[in-house]
Design a protein around this motif. Structure first.
Motif, PDB file in Angstrom:
ATOM      1  N   LYS A  86     -84.050 -43.331   7.726  1.00 21.87           N
ATOM      2  CA  LYS A  86     -83.838 -42.576   8.958  1.00 21.87           C
ATOM      3  C   LYS A  86     -84.983 -42.749   9.951  1.00 21.87           C
ATOM      4  CE  LYS A  86     -80.657 -39.004   7.354  1.00 21.87           C
ATOM      5  NZ  LYS A  86     -80.422 -37.550   7.176  1.00 21.87           N
ATOM      6  N   VAL A  87     -86.211 -42.842   9.440  1.00 22.47           N
ATOM      7  CA  VAL A  87     -87.339 -42.978  10.363  1.00 22.47           C
ATOM      8  C   VAL A  87     -87.271 -44.294  11.119  1.00 22.47           C
ATOM      9  CG1 VAL A  87     -88.885 -41.403   9.142  1.00 22.47           C
ATOM     10  CG2 VAL A  87     -88.838 -43.831   8.498  1.00 22.47           C
ATOM     11  N   GLU A  88     -86.816 -45.355  10.461  1.00 30.97           N
ATOM     12  CA  GLU A  88     -86.729 -46.652  11.127  1.00 30.97           C
ATOM     13  C   GLU A  88     -85.554 -46.693  12.090  1.00 30.97           C
ATOM     14  OE1 GLU A  88     -89.067 -48.843  11.063  1.00 30.97           O
ATOM     15  OE2 GLU A  88     -90.180 -47.595   9.627  1.00 30.97           O
ATOM     16  N   SER A  89     -84.423 -46.112  11.689  1.00 34.67           N
ATOM     17  CA  SER A  89     -83.274 -46.021  12.586  1.00 34.67           C
ATOM     18  C   SER A  89     -83.635 -45.248  13.849  1.00 34.67           C
ATOM     19  CB  SER A  89     -82.116 -45.331  11.866  1.00 34.67           C
ATOM     20  OG  SER A  89     -81.079 -44.999  12.772  1.00 34.67           O
ATOM     21  N   ALA A  90     -84.290 -44.096  13.668  1.00 32.60           N
ATOM     22  CA  ALA A  90     -84.686 -43.276  14.816  1.00 32.60           C
ATOM     23  C   ALA A  90     -85.691 -44.013  15.693  1.00 32.60           C
ATOM     24  CB  ALA A  90     -85.267 -41.952  14.337  1.00 32.60           C
ATOM     25  N   LYS A  91     -86.644 -44.686  15.084  1.00 34.32           N
ATOM     26  CA  LYS A  91     -87.659 -45.413  15.852  1.00 34.32           C
ATOM     27  C   LYS A  91     -87.015 -46.450  16.751  1.00 34.32           C
ATOM     28  CE  LYS A  91     -91.896 -48.150  15.376  1.00 34.32           C
ATOM     29  NZ  LYS A  91     -92.933 -48.654  14.444  1.00 34.32           N
ATOM     30  N   THR A  92     -86.022 -47.175  16.231  1.00 30.28           N
ATOM     31  CA  THR A  92     -85.328 -48.190  17.029  1.00 30.28           C
ATOM     32  C   THR A  92     -84.673 -47.565  18.254  1.00 30.28           C
ATOM     33  OG1 THR A  92     -84.904 -49.562  15.086  1.00 30.28           O
ATOM     34  CG2 THR A  92     -83.500 -49.923  16.999  1.00 30.28           C
ATOM     35  N   THR A  93     -83.985 -46.444  18.052  1.00 33.95           N
ATOM     36  CA  THR A  93     -83.326 -45.761  19.171  1.00 33.95           C
ATOM     37  C   THR A  93     -84.330 -45.256  20.188  1.00 33.95           C
ATOM     38  OG1 THR A  93     -81.509 -45.068  17.728  1.00 33.95           O
ATOM     39  CG2 THR A  93     -81.789 -43.848  19.785  1.00 33.95           C
ATOM     40  N   LEU A  94     -85.408 -44.636  19.709  1.00 35.31           N
ATOM     41  CA  LEU A  94     -86.377 -44.015  20.608  1.00 35.31           C
ATOM     42  C   LEU A  94     -87.184 -45.050  21.380  1.00 35.31           C
ATOM     43  CD1 LEU A  94     -87.621 -41.177  18.231  1.00 35.31           C
ATOM     44  CD2 LEU A  94     -85.852 -41.049  20.002  1.00 35.31           C
ATOM     45  N   GLN A  95     -87.518 -46.154  20.751  1.00 36.30           N
ATOM     46  CA  GLN A  95     -88.253 -47.202  21.464  1.00 36.30           C
ATOM     47  C   GLN A  95     -87.416 -47.807  22.577  1.00 36.30           C
ATOM     48  OE1 GLN A  95     -89.588 -49.757  18.197  1.00 36.30           O
ATOM     49  NE2 GLN A  95     -91.653 -48.957  18.436  1.00 36.30           N
ATOM     50  N   ALA A  96     -86.096 -47.841  22.384  1.00 35.99           N
ATOM     51  CA  ALA A  96     -85.214 -48.338  23.432  1.00 35.99           C
ATOM     52  C   ALA A  96     -85.078 -47.338  24.575  1.00 35.99           C
ATOM     53  CB  ALA A  96     -83.832 -48.652  22.859  1.00 35.99           C
ATOM     54  N   LEU A  97     -85.424 -46.081  24.309  1.00 34.61           N
ATOM     55  CA  LEU A  97     -85.304 -45.023  25.313  1.00 34.61           C
ATOM     56  C   LEU A  97     -86.532 -44.931  26.199  1.00 34.61           C
ATOM     57  CD1 LEU A  97     -83.756 -42.542  26.432  1.00 34.61           C
ATOM     58  CD2 LEU A  97     -84.777 -41.201  24.583  1.00 34.61           C
ATOM     59  N   ASN A  98     -87.729 -45.092  25.607  1.00 33.50           N
ATOM     60  CA  ASN A  98     -88.963 -44.918  26.389  1.00 33.50           C
ATOM     61  C   ASN A  98     -90.071 -45.798  25.816  1.00 33.50           C
ATOM     62  OD1 ASN A  98     -91.154 -44.071  27.904  1.00 33.50           O
ATOM     63  ND2 ASN A  98     -90.663 -41.896  27.739  1.00 33.50           N
ATOM     64  N   ARG A  99     -90.414 -46.833  26.528  1.00 31.39           N
ATOM     65  CA  ARG A  99     -91.441 -47.772  26.056  1.00 31.39           C
ATOM     66  C   ARG A  99     -92.833 -47.185  26.079  1.00 31.39           C
ATOM     67  NH1 ARG A  99     -90.003 -49.011  31.204  1.00 31.39           N
ATOM     68  NH2 ARG A  99     -91.591 -49.527  32.769  1.00 31.39           N
ATOM     69  N   TRP A 100     -93.018 -46.058  26.758  1.00 30.47           N
ATOM     70  CA  TRP A 100     -94.351 -45.469  26.860  1.00 30.47           C
ATOM     71  C   TRP A 100     -94.652 -44.487  25.728  1.00 30.47           C
ATOM     72  CZ3 TRP A 100     -92.202 -45.191  32.210  1.00 30.47           C
ATOM     73  CH2 TRP A 100     -92.656 -46.253  33.004  1.00 30.47           C
ATOM     74  N   THR A 101     -93.674 -44.165  24.917  1.00 31.34           N
ATOM     75  CA  THR A 101     -93.919 -43.262  23.793  1.00 31.34           C
ATOM     76  C   THR A 101     -94.245 -44.078  22.547  1.00 31.34           C
ATOM     77  OG1 THR A 101     -92.441 -41.531  24.642  1.00 31.34           O
ATOM     78  CG2 THR A 101     -92.923 -41.493  22.294  1.00 31.34           C
ATOM     79  N   ARG A 102     -95.398 -43.808  21.974  1.00 30.91           N
ATOM     80  CA  ARG A 102     -95.790 -44.466  20.722  1.00 30.91           C
ATOM     81  C   ARG A 102     -95.073 -43.779  19.568  1.00 30.91           C
ATOM     82  NH1 ARG A 102    -101.959 -44.274  18.214  1.00 30.91           N
ATOM     83  NH2 ARG A 102    -101.335 -44.504  16.009  1.00 30.91           N
ATOM     84  N   ILE A 103     -94.426 -44.556  18.714  1.00 35.77           N
ATOM     85  CA  ILE A 103     -93.662 -44.013  17.594  1.00 35.77           C
ATOM     86  C   ILE A 103     -94.302 -44.464  16.284  1.00 35.77           C
ATOM     87  CG2 ILE A 103     -91.422 -43.791  16.496  1.00 35.77           C
ATOM     88  CD1 ILE A 103     -91.350 -42.761  19.317  1.00 35.77           C
ATOM     89  N   ASP A 104     -94.817 -43.513  15.511  1.00 33.17           N
ATOM     90  CA  ASP A 104     -95.319 -43.779  14.167  1.00 33.17           C
ATOM     91  C   ASP A 104     -94.329 -43.196  13.163  1.00 33.17           C
ATOM     92  OD1 ASP A 104     -97.689 -44.921  15.206  1.00 33.17           O
ATOM     93  OD2 ASP A 104     -98.595 -42.927  15.387  1.00 33.17           O
ATOM     94  N   THR A 105     -94.293 -43.749  11.948  1.00 32.09           N
ATOM     95  CA  THR A 105     -93.332 -43.271  10.959  1.00 32.09           C
ATOM     96  C   THR A 105     -93.988 -43.097   9.594  1.00 32.09           C
ATOM     97  OG1 THR A 105     -92.622 -45.499  10.324  1.00 32.09           O
ATOM     98  CG2 THR A 105     -91.420 -44.444  12.129  1.00 32.09           C
TER      99      THR A 105
END
Length: 250
Positions: A86-105
Protein backbone atom coordinates in the motif's frame (compact mmCIF):
# COMPACT_ATOMS: atom_id res chain seq x y z
CA UNK A 1 12.23 28.32 6.65
CA UNK A 2 12.13 27.68 2.91
CA UNK A 3 9.95 30.14 1.03
CA UNK A 4 7.53 29.40 -1.81
CA UNK A 5 8.57 29.85 -5.41
CA UNK A 6 6.32 31.93 -7.71
CA UNK A 7 5.10 28.68 -9.31
CA UNK A 8 4.17 27.25 -5.92
CA UNK A 9 2.47 30.50 -4.94
CA UNK A 10 0.26 30.19 -8.01
CA UNK A 11 -0.40 26.49 -7.32
CA UNK A 12 -1.70 27.15 -3.80
CA UNK A 13 -3.28 30.56 -4.45
CA UNK A 14 -6.81 29.45 -3.52
CA UNK A 15 -5.61 28.62 -0.02
CA UNK A 16 -3.30 31.60 0.32
CA UNK A 17 -6.18 34.01 -0.33
CA UNK A 18 -7.96 32.76 2.80
CA UNK A 19 -7.55 35.48 5.42
CA UNK A 20 -7.11 33.01 8.31
CA UNK A 21 -4.47 31.01 6.43
CA UNK A 22 -2.55 33.25 4.05
CA UNK A 23 1.02 32.99 2.83
CA UNK A 24 2.28 32.24 6.34
CA UNK A 25 0.03 29.19 6.62
CA UNK A 26 1.06 27.91 3.21
CA UNK A 27 4.73 28.40 4.01
CA UNK A 28 4.27 26.43 7.22
CA UNK A 29 2.70 23.58 5.25
CA UNK A 30 5.53 23.67 2.73
CA UNK A 31 8.07 23.20 5.52
CA UNK A 32 6.07 20.63 7.51
CA UNK A 33 6.56 16.89 7.96
CA UNK A 34 3.48 14.72 8.52
CA UNK A 35 3.56 10.99 9.33
CA UNK A 36 0.55 8.94 8.23
CA UNK A 37 -0.04 5.53 9.81
CA UNK A 38 -2.33 3.45 7.62
CA UNK A 39 -3.00 3.89 3.89
CA UNK A 40 -6.52 2.48 3.88
CA UNK A 41 -9.93 4.13 3.92
CA UNK A 42 -8.85 7.04 6.13
CA UNK A 43 -5.24 7.30 5.06
CA UNK A 44 -6.22 7.54 1.40
CA UNK A 45 -8.05 10.91 1.57
CA UNK A 46 -5.64 12.12 4.26
CA UNK A 47 -2.61 11.50 2.06
CA UNK A 48 -4.26 12.90 -1.08
CA UNK A 49 -5.41 16.13 0.57
CA UNK A 50 -2.18 16.77 2.48
CA UNK A 51 -0.22 16.26 -0.73
CA UNK A 52 -2.55 18.44 -2.79
CA UNK A 53 -2.56 21.14 -0.09
CA UNK A 54 1.24 21.37 -0.23
CA UNK A 55 2.64 19.63 2.86
CA UNK A 56 6.35 19.44 2.12
CA UNK A 57 7.10 15.95 3.40
CA UNK A 58 4.98 12.89 4.10
CA UNK A 59 6.06 9.61 5.66
CA UNK A 60 3.68 6.76 4.80
CA UNK A 61 3.55 3.73 7.13
CA UNK A 62 1.63 0.52 6.40
CA UNK A 63 2.30 -3.21 6.37
CA UNK A 64 -0.46 -4.36 4.01
CA UNK A 65 -0.87 -4.93 0.29
CA UNK A 66 -3.68 -3.65 -1.90
CA UNK A 67 -6.64 -6.03 -2.17
CA UNK A 68 -9.50 -5.68 -4.63
CA UNK A 69 -11.94 -5.25 -1.72
CA UNK A 70 -9.99 -2.13 -0.69
CA UNK A 71 -10.84 -0.26 -3.88
CA UNK A 72 -14.43 0.42 -2.73
CA UNK A 73 -13.14 3.12 -0.36
CA UNK A 74 -9.32 3.40 -0.51
CA UNK A 75 -9.14 6.03 -3.21
CA UNK A 76 -5.36 6.47 -3.27
CA UNK A 77 -5.02 3.00 -4.85
CA UNK A 78 -5.87 1.79 -8.36
CA UNK A 79 -6.92 -1.52 -9.91
CA UNK A 80 -3.40 -1.82 -11.29
CA UNK A 81 -2.08 -1.62 -7.70
CA UNK A 82 -3.72 -4.84 -6.48
CA UNK A 83 -1.04 -7.00 -4.84
CA UNK A 84 1.39 -4.09 -4.35
CA UNK A 85 2.42 -2.76 -0.93
CA UNK A 86 0.00 0.00 0.00
CA UNK A 87 2.80 2.44 0.75
CA UNK A 88 4.26 2.01 -2.73
CA UNK A 89 0.87 2.22 -4.43
CA UNK A 90 0.06 5.41 -2.51
CA UNK A 91 3.49 6.90 -3.22
CA UNK A 92 2.98 6.44 -6.97
CA UNK A 93 -0.38 8.22 -6.85
CA UNK A 94 0.84 11.05 -4.63
CA UNK A 95 4.01 11.73 -6.61
CA UNK A 96 1.86 12.12 -9.71
CA UNK A 97 -0.27 14.65 -7.81
CA UNK A 98 2.43 16.97 -6.45
CA UNK A 99 6.10 16.88 -7.41
CA UNK A 100 7.00 19.22 -4.56
CA UNK A 101 5.94 16.84 -1.79
CA UNK A 102 8.66 14.47 -0.63
CA UNK A 103 7.23 10.99 -0.01
CA UNK A 104 9.03 8.57 2.32
CA UNK A 105 7.70 5.09 3.08
CA UNK A 106 7.95 2.35 5.69
CA UNK A 107 6.52 -1.00 4.67
CA UNK A 108 5.95 -3.11 7.79
CA UNK A 109 4.77 -3.11 11.38
CA UNK A 110 7.04 -0.78 13.36
CA UNK A 111 8.23 -1.80 16.82
CA UNK A 112 8.54 0.78 19.62
CA UNK A 113 12.01 1.97 18.62
CA UNK A 114 11.01 2.26 14.97
CA UNK A 115 7.87 4.17 15.94
CA UNK A 116 9.99 6.63 17.87
CA UNK A 117 12.34 7.04 14.92
CA UNK A 118 9.50 7.55 12.44
CA UNK A 119 7.82 10.18 14.61
CA UNK A 120 10.99 11.97 15.70
CA UNK A 121 11.16 15.38 14.08
CA UNK A 122 7.60 15.22 12.68
CA UNK A 123 5.26 18.18 13.05
CA UNK A 124 2.07 16.10 13.14
CA UNK A 125 1.09 12.43 13.16
CA UNK A 126 -2.15 11.12 11.65
CA UNK A 127 -3.50 7.83 12.96
CA UNK A 128 -5.47 6.16 10.17
CA UNK A 129 -5.13 2.60 11.48
CA UNK A 130 -8.00 0.25 12.27
CA UNK A 131 -6.97 -1.59 15.44
CA UNK A 132 -6.56 -0.57 19.06
CA UNK A 133 -3.09 -2.03 19.59
CA UNK A 134 -1.70 0.21 16.86
CA UNK A 135 -3.66 3.22 18.10
CA UNK A 136 -2.43 2.85 21.67
CA UNK A 137 1.17 2.40 20.48
CA UNK A 138 1.04 5.46 18.20
CA UNK A 139 -0.55 7.55 20.96
CA UNK A 140 2.20 6.55 23.41
CA UNK A 141 4.94 7.28 20.86
CA UNK A 142 3.48 10.73 20.17
CA UNK A 143 3.35 11.37 23.91
CA UNK A 144 7.04 10.45 24.26
CA UNK A 145 8.00 12.71 21.35
CA UNK A 146 5.56 15.51 22.25
CA UNK A 147 4.21 15.47 18.68
CA UNK A 148 0.53 16.33 18.06
CA UNK A 149 -1.69 13.45 16.97
CA UNK A 150 -4.78 13.71 14.76
CA UNK A 151 -6.87 10.56 15.18
CA UNK A 152 -9.96 9.43 13.28
CA UNK A 153 -12.01 6.26 13.02
CA UNK A 154 -14.90 5.05 10.88
CA UNK A 155 -17.14 1.99 10.99
CA UNK A 156 -20.47 1.20 9.31
CA UNK A 157 -22.10 4.68 8.96
CA UNK A 158 -20.33 6.37 11.88
CA UNK A 159 -17.07 8.20 12.44
CA UNK A 160 -15.18 10.10 15.10
CA UNK A 161 -12.34 12.60 15.11
CA UNK A 162 -10.12 14.31 17.68
CA UNK A 163 -6.79 16.08 18.06
CA UNK A 164 -4.43 15.07 20.86
CA UNK A 165 -1.89 17.88 21.18
CA UNK A 166 1.03 16.67 23.27
CA UNK A 167 2.61 20.13 23.18
CA UNK A 168 -0.20 21.17 25.56
CA UNK A 169 0.10 19.51 29.00
CA UNK A 170 -3.61 20.10 29.66
CA UNK A 171 -4.78 18.26 26.54
CA UNK A 172 -6.17 14.71 26.91
CA UNK A 173 -4.81 11.82 24.85
CA UNK A 174 -6.26 8.80 23.06
CA UNK A 175 -5.78 6.63 26.16
CA UNK A 176 -7.95 9.09 28.10
CA UNK A 177 -10.74 8.31 25.63
CA UNK A 178 -10.31 4.53 25.49
CA UNK A 179 -8.99 2.74 28.56
CA UNK A 180 -8.68 -0.65 26.85
CA UNK A 181 -9.28 -2.52 23.60
CA UNK A 182 -12.83 -3.60 24.48
CA UNK A 183 -14.04 -2.80 20.94
CA UNK A 184 -11.13 -4.56 19.23
CA UNK A 185 -13.33 -6.70 16.97
CA UNK A 186 -15.01 -3.69 15.34
CA UNK A 187 -13.18 -3.39 12.02
CA UNK A 188 -14.44 -2.66 8.53
CA UNK A 189 -13.67 -6.25 7.55
CA UNK A 190 -16.02 -7.55 10.27
CA UNK A 191 -18.65 -4.80 10.51
CA UNK A 192 -18.59 -3.10 7.10
CA UNK A 193 -18.33 0.59 6.22
CA UNK A 194 -19.95 2.97 3.74
CA UNK A 195 -17.19 4.30 1.49
CA UNK A 196 -17.99 8.06 1.65
CA UNK A 197 -17.96 7.89 5.46
CA UNK A 198 -14.22 7.15 5.53
CA UNK A 199 -13.84 9.86 2.88
CA UNK A 200 -15.62 12.36 5.13
CA UNK A 201 -13.61 11.45 8.20
CA UNK A 202 -10.29 11.34 6.35
CA UNK A 203 -10.96 14.72 4.74
CA UNK A 204 -11.76 16.27 8.12
CA UNK A 205 -8.70 14.58 9.59
CA UNK A 206 -6.54 16.21 6.91
CA UNK A 207 -8.23 19.55 7.59
CA UNK A 208 -7.46 19.33 11.31
CA UNK A 209 -3.82 18.56 10.52
CA UNK A 210 -3.59 21.52 8.15
CA UNK A 211 -5.13 23.84 10.75
CA UNK A 212 -2.76 22.54 13.40
CA UNK A 213 0.28 23.09 11.17
CA UNK A 214 -0.92 26.59 10.34
CA UNK A 215 -1.47 27.51 13.99
CA UNK A 216 -5.27 27.66 13.73
CA UNK A 217 -7.79 26.34 16.31
CA UNK A 218 -8.46 22.59 16.16
CA UNK A 219 -10.58 19.94 17.85
CA UNK A 220 -8.03 19.74 20.66
CA UNK A 221 -9.79 18.56 23.81
CA UNK A 222 -12.96 17.72 21.89
CA UNK A 223 -14.42 14.66 20.20
CA UNK A 224 -16.43 15.02 17.00
CA UNK A 225 -19.00 12.25 16.39
CA UNK A 226 -20.51 11.85 12.92
CA UNK A 227 -23.55 9.76 11.91
CA UNK A 228 -23.50 9.51 8.13
CA UNK A 229 -26.89 7.80 7.96
CA UNK A 230 -28.78 10.65 9.66
CA UNK A 231 -26.14 13.33 8.90
CA UNK A 232 -25.98 14.35 12.54
CA UNK A 233 -22.79 15.84 14.00
CA UNK A 234 -22.06 16.12 17.72
CA UNK A 235 -19.05 17.65 19.44
CA UNK A 236 -18.26 16.54 22.98
CA UNK A 237 -15.75 17.88 25.46
CA UNK A 238 -13.08 15.27 26.14
CA UNK A 239 -11.71 15.47 29.70
CA UNK A 240 -8.15 14.59 30.60
CA UNK A 241 -7.90 11.45 32.73
CA UNK A 242 -5.86 12.26 35.86
CA UNK A 243 -4.97 8.56 36.14
CA UNK A 244 -3.96 8.11 32.49
CA UNK A 245 -0.71 6.09 32.32
CA UNK A 246 0.34 7.85 29.07
CA UNK A 247 -0.26 11.58 29.52
CA UNK A 248 -0.21 11.49 33.35
CA UNK A 249 2.62 8.98 33.94
CA UNK A 250 3.26 10.29 37.45
Amino acid sequence: MEQLTPEQFKRYSRQIMLMEFGLDGQTRLHNAHAVIFGLGGLGSPVSVYLTAAGVGRLTLVDFDTVDESNLQRQIVHRESSVGQPKVESAKTTLQALNRWTRIDTFNGVPDEDTLDNLISGADVVLDCTDNFDARFAINAACARARVPLVSAAAIRWEGQLSVFDFTDPDCPCYQCLYKDASMEGMTCAHSGVMSPVVGMMGSMQALEAIKLLAGLPTLKGKLLLVDGLTMQFRTLTLPKDPACPVCHPD
